[in-house]
Scaffold this motif. Sequence first.
Motif: not given
Length: 176
Positions: A112-130, A148-158
Motif C-alpha cells: 500500500a505504501v509503495a503503490r500510493t507513495r504520496h500518501r506516506y512520509t519519506e521515512r515510512a516509504r523508505c522502510g516499507y519499500e526496502l 533496527r531498520f527504523k532506527a537506521l532509517i531515522n538517521k538518514l538525511g532527507d
Amino acid sequence: MRRVDHPRFRAAVAEVEQSIDAAWRHFRADAGTTDDHTLAEVVLQDPAEFDWRVVDGALKQLRCPDCGEQLGAGPLDCHRCELANGYRFAARETDRTAVAAGNEHAIRVASAVARTRHRYTERARCGYELLLPDLLAGALPTTAQAQRFKALINKLGDDELEQVVHPDELLRMDFA
C-alpha cells in the motif's frame, strides 16, 4: 539511482500489481460477471468480507468522483480517497503457506505504501519499500530487526532516503 527507478523495487511493485489483478480476475469469474464497476462497489460496501487483494482490485476499478484519480490513490486532501484508502486495511488477510505468520500483513502494508507513495512520509516509504521484495520472497523481520531498520532509517538525511535500495545497504552504512 532513486529507489523507485531501481529494478528491485519495480519488480516487487509489478509482482504485487499482478497478484492484485489476478485476485480480481478470479473473484470476478467466481461472481459470474464482467461488470467490474458494480462488483467493485459491492466489495467496497463491506471490505471486511473480502481478501485484501480483492479489495485493492476493487479500488483499481473505480475513479474518485471528487479528484478523478483511482479511488484511494488520490491526493491527501481528497477526503473520499482518504476514506477509500482505509478500506484496504479493513479487508481480510490470509497468510500464504510456507511463510511466517504475519508476512501477508507486512506485504499488504508495504505494498500500500509503495503503490500510493504520496500518501506516506519519506521515512515510512523508505522502510516499507526496502523490505517489500524480501517480504514477497517470504521473509519477515523480527521485531528487533524492524526496530533496527527504523532506527537506521531515522538517521538518514532527507537526500539519502530515496537512494537506499536494499536492506543490506542500510545495515552497511556507517552512522558513527
